[in-house]
Scaffold this motif. Structure first.
Motif, PDB file in Angstrom:
ATOM      1  N   LEU A 111       0.815  -1.213   0.000  1.00 39.48           N
ATOM      2  CA  LEU A 111       0.000   0.000   0.000  1.00 39.48           C
ATOM      3  C   LEU A 111       0.852   1.268   0.000  1.00 39.48           C
ATOM      4  O   LEU A 111       0.348   2.356   0.218  1.00 39.48           O
ATOM      5  N   ARG A 112       2.152   1.125  -0.191  1.00 40.60           N
ATOM      6  CA  ARG A 112       3.072   2.268  -0.202  1.00 40.60           C
ATOM      7  C   ARG A 112       3.009   3.050   1.113  1.00 40.60           C
ATOM      8  O   ARG A 112       3.017   4.279   1.132  1.00 40.60           O
ATOM      9  N   LEU A 113       2.906   2.308   2.202  1.00 42.44           N
ATOM     10  CA  LEU A 113       2.871   2.927   3.531  1.00 42.44           C
ATOM     11  C   LEU A 113       4.137   2.574   4.291  1.00 42.44           C
ATOM     12  O   LEU A 113       4.684   1.491   4.148  1.00 42.44           O
ATOM     13  N   ALA A 114       4.594   3.510   5.106  1.00 44.83           N
ATOM     14  CA  ALA A 114       5.796   3.296   5.905  1.00 44.83           C
ATOM     15  C   ALA A 114       5.473   3.506   7.377  1.00 44.83           C
ATOM     16  O   ALA A 114       4.538   4.226   7.727  1.00 44.83           O
ATOM     17  N   GLN A 115       6.258   2.864   8.224  1.00 49.40           N
ATOM     18  CA  GLN A 115       6.102   3.013   9.672  1.00 49.40           C
ATOM     19  C   GLN A 115       6.108   4.495  10.061  1.00 49.40           C
ATOM     20  O   GLN A 115       6.932   5.277   9.586  1.00 49.40           O
ATOM     21  N   GLY A 116       5.154   4.886  10.896  1.00 49.63           N
ATOM     22  CA  GLY A 116       5.150   6.240  11.425  1.00 49.63           C
ATOM     23  C   GLY A 116       4.427   7.278  10.580  1.00 49.63           C
ATOM     24  O   GLY A 116       4.321   8.429  10.987  1.00 49.63           O
ATOM     25  N   ARG A 117       3.909   6.885   9.416  1.00 52.76           N
ATOM     26  CA  ARG A 117       3.099   7.828   8.642  1.00 52.76           C
ATOM     27  C   ARG A 117       1.788   8.081   9.392  1.00 52.76           C
ATOM     28  O   ARG A 117       1.340   7.231  10.155  1.00 52.76           O
ATOM     29  N   PRO A 118       1.124   9.214   9.169  1.00 52.85           N
ATOM     30  CA  PRO A 118      -0.105   9.510   9.914  1.00 52.85           C
ATOM     31  C   PRO A 118      -1.199   8.473   9.693  1.00 52.85           C
ATOM     32  O   PRO A 118      -1.338   7.920   8.591  1.00 52.85           O
ATOM     33  N   ALA A 119      -1.978   8.219  10.742  1.00 50.25           N
ATOM     34  CA  ALA A 119      -3.061   7.236  10.660  1.00 50.25           C
ATOM     35  C   ALA A 119      -4.070   7.595   9.577  1.00 50.25           C
ATOM     36  O   ALA A 119      -4.633   6.709   8.922  1.00 50.25           O
ATOM     37  N   LEU A 120      -4.292   8.881   9.355  1.00 52.01           N
ATOM     38  CA  LEU A 120      -5.237   9.313   8.327  1.00 52.01           C
ATOM     39  C   LEU A 120      -4.775   8.871   6.941  1.00 52.01           C
ATOM     40  O   LEU A 120      -5.586   8.488   6.092  1.00 52.01           O
ATOM     41  N   MET A 121      -3.466   8.884   6.713  1.00 53.22           N
ATOM     42  CA  MET A 121      -2.916   8.410   5.441  1.00 53.22           C
ATOM     43  C   MET A 121      -3.132   6.902   5.306  1.00 53.22           C
ATOM     44  O   MET A 121      -3.503   6.403   4.243  1.00 53.22           O
ATOM     45  N   PHE A 122      -2.908   6.188   6.408  1.00 53.10           N
ATOM     46  CA  PHE A 122      -3.157   4.738   6.407  1.00 53.10           C
ATOM     47  C   PHE A 122      -4.618   4.475   6.043  1.00 53.10           C
ATOM     48  O   PHE A 122      -4.915   3.624   5.211  1.00 53.10           O
ATOM     49  N   ASP A 123      -5.516   5.214   6.679  1.00 51.04           N
ATOM     50  CA  ASP A 123      -6.943   5.012   6.446  1.00 51.04           C
ATOM     51  C   ASP A 123      -7.288   5.208   4.971  1.00 51.04           C
ATOM     52  O   ASP A 123      -8.052   4.434   4.391  1.00 51.04           O
ATOM     53  N   HIS A 124      -6.725   6.220   4.350  1.00 46.29           N
ATOM     54  CA  HIS A 124      -6.994   6.477   2.936  1.00 46.29           C
ATOM     55  C   HIS A 124      -6.506   5.325   2.061  1.00 46.29           C
ATOM     56  O   HIS A 124      -7.252   4.829   1.204  1.00 46.29           O
ATOM     57  N   GLU A 125      -5.269   4.905   2.273  1.00 53.38           N
ATOM     58  CA  GLU A 125      -4.693   3.838   1.442  1.00 53.38           C
ATOM     59  C   GLU A 125      -5.404   2.507   1.669  1.00 53.38           C
ATOM     60  O   GLU A 125      -5.625   1.749   0.721  1.00 53.38           O
ATOM     61  N   ILE A 126      -5.767   2.228   2.900  1.00 52.66           N
ATOM     62  CA  ILE A 126      -6.514   1.000   3.204  1.00 52.66           C
ATOM     63  C   ILE A 126      -7.848   1.008   2.459  1.00 52.66           C
ATOM     64  O   ILE A 126      -8.259   0.007   1.879  1.00 52.66           O
ATOM     65  N   GLY A 127      -8.506   2.160   2.462  1.00 57.92           N
ATOM     66  CA  GLY A 127      -9.799   2.282   1.792  1.00 57.92           C
ATOM     67  C   GLY A 127      -9.736   2.005   0.303  1.00 57.92           C
ATOM     68  O   GLY A 127     -10.685   1.469  -0.277  1.00 57.92           O
ATOM     69  N   THR A 128      -8.618   2.334  -0.339  1.00 60.66           N
ATOM     70  CA  THR A 128      -8.495   2.118  -1.783  1.00 60.66           C
ATOM     71  C   THR A 128      -8.331   0.637  -2.137  1.00 60.66           C
ATOM     72  O   THR A 128      -8.568   0.250  -3.279  1.00 60.66           O
ATOM     73  N   ALA A 129      -7.911  -0.182  -1.170  1.00 61.09           N
ATOM     74  CA  ALA A 129      -7.646  -1.596  -1.452  1.00 61.09           C
ATOM     75  C   ALA A 129      -8.594  -2.549  -0.735  1.00 61.09           C
ATOM     76  O   ALA A 129      -8.479  -3.763  -0.883  1.00 61.09           O
ATOM     77  N   SER A 130      -9.532  -2.006   0.023  1.00 64.22           N
ATOM     78  CA  SER A 130     -10.426  -2.853   0.816  1.00 64.22           C
ATOM     79  C   SER A 130     -11.467  -3.563  -0.051  1.00 64.22           C
ATOM     80  O   SER A 130     -12.112  -2.962  -0.892  1.00 64.22           O
ATOM     81  N   ILE A 131     -11.611  -4.882   0.199  1.00 60.99           N
ATOM     82  CA  ILE A 131     -12.664  -5.657  -0.483  1.00 60.99           C
ATOM     83  C   ILE A 131     -13.656  -6.234   0.529  1.00 60.99           C
ATOM     84  O   ILE A 131     -14.563  -6.970   0.167  1.00 60.99           O
ATOM     85  N   GLY A 132     -13.462  -5.890   1.789  1.00 64.16           N
ATOM     86  CA  GLY A 132     -14.377  -6.358   2.825  1.00 64.16           C
ATOM     87  C   GLY A 132     -13.862  -5.939   4.187  1.00 64.16           C
ATOM     88  O   GLY A 132     -12.674  -5.652   4.348  1.00 64.16           O
ATOM     89  N   SER A 133     -14.753  -5.869   5.167  1.00 66.17           N
ATOM     90  CA  SER A 133     -14.326  -5.483   6.514  1.00 66.17           C
ATOM     91  C   SER A 133     -15.232  -6.110   7.564  1.00 66.17           C
ATOM     92  O   SER A 133     -16.378  -6.484   7.279  1.00 66.17           O
ATOM     93  N   ALA A 134     -14.696  -6.233   8.752  1.00 64.92           N
ATOM     94  CA  ALA A 134     -15.450  -6.718   9.905  1.00 64.92           C
ATOM     95  C   ALA A 134     -15.067  -5.823  11.077  1.00 64.92           C
ATOM     96  O   ALA A 134     -13.918  -5.387  11.177  1.00 64.92           O
ATOM     97  N   ARG A 135     -16.022  -5.523  11.955  1.00 58.55           N
ATOM     98  CA  ARG A 135     -15.691  -4.594  13.019  1.00 58.55           C
ATOM     99  C   ARG A 135     -16.269  -5.012  14.352  1.00 58.55           C
ATOM    100  O   ARG A 135     -17.190  -5.813  14.445  1.00 58.55           O
ATOM    101  N   LEU A 136     -15.690  -4.394  15.382  1.00 60.74           N
ATOM    102  CA  LEU A 136     -16.078  -4.619  16.773  1.00 60.74           C
ATOM    103  C   LEU A 136     -16.136  -3.248  17.419  1.00 60.74           C
ATOM    104  O   LEU A 136     -15.176  -2.484  17.333  1.00 60.74           O
TER     105      LEU A 136
END
Length: 198
Positions: A167-192
């Protein structure tokens, strides 16, 4: 008489065959609905119960909060077909403003279906090759609940099934950036969803 018996016999045979076909169709429909129910992507935890209160071991450990700051044990089942990796986030939607990011991790291999308690601080995630975001406490990795005194907050822990490995993410990048990149590759999710207040 013989002809009449033959007609009755043929009618009975047709009726039994129709009954058998109906029974098979009903069984097939039942099995297919059970398969769909069993195949739901789910997330569970040994530490947390949906709708329950976050225990002290998972609470933040700085300032007024005196917890263990251990990331929770998590297990997920029945990820969608085509999953090539997983990511996890923990978000407080009740925090003022845009909410509060407590945790974001990506790069969990598709062969993994659970994390032990304290996977963030223990080095377990690093051994998997996963990377963790900088949370809103300005630290890398997991930061447990620590809301201001008052009404309890809701914490959403989500595991995402991803169709990409890098996902072109590196340790310590902002969580908001992680959230964006995760969203582009997500095909399903489960939550608690869990709660914590002081």
């Amino acid at each position: 008489m013989h002809a009449r018996c033959l007609v009755v016999s043929l009618a009975s045979s047709w009726w039994y065959r129709s009954l058998a076909v109906c029974a098979m169709l009903a069984l097939s429909a039942t099995q297919s609905s059970v398969a769909r129910a069993d195949g739901a992507f789910t997330l569970t935890s040994a530490n947390l119960r949906a709708g329950g209160t976050v225990p002290t071991a998972q609470v933040f450990d700085q300032n007024d909060c005196k917890g263990g700051n251990h990331s929770p044990q998590l297990t997920w089942r029945d990820a969608p077909a085509g999953t090539r990796g997983f990511a996890i986030t923990m978000f407080d939607e009740d925090a003022p403003g845009r909410g509060w990011w407590h945790w974001a991790v990506a790069g969990i291999p598709a062969t993994v279906d659970s994390l032990p308690e304290n996977a963030s601080s223990s080095g377990f995630l690093k051994k998997l090759g996963a990377v963790e975001a900088r949370n809103d406490f300005d630290t890398d990795g997991y930061g447990g609940p620590c809301p201001p005194p008052g009404k309890p907050h809701r914490y959403i822990i989500t595991v995402y099934a991803l169709n990409a490995v890098d996902l072109r993410l590196a340790q310590g990048r902002p969580a908001l950036m992680f959230d964006h990149e995760i969203g582009t590759a997500s095909i399903g999710s489960a939550r608690l969803v869990v709660n914590y207040g002081r």
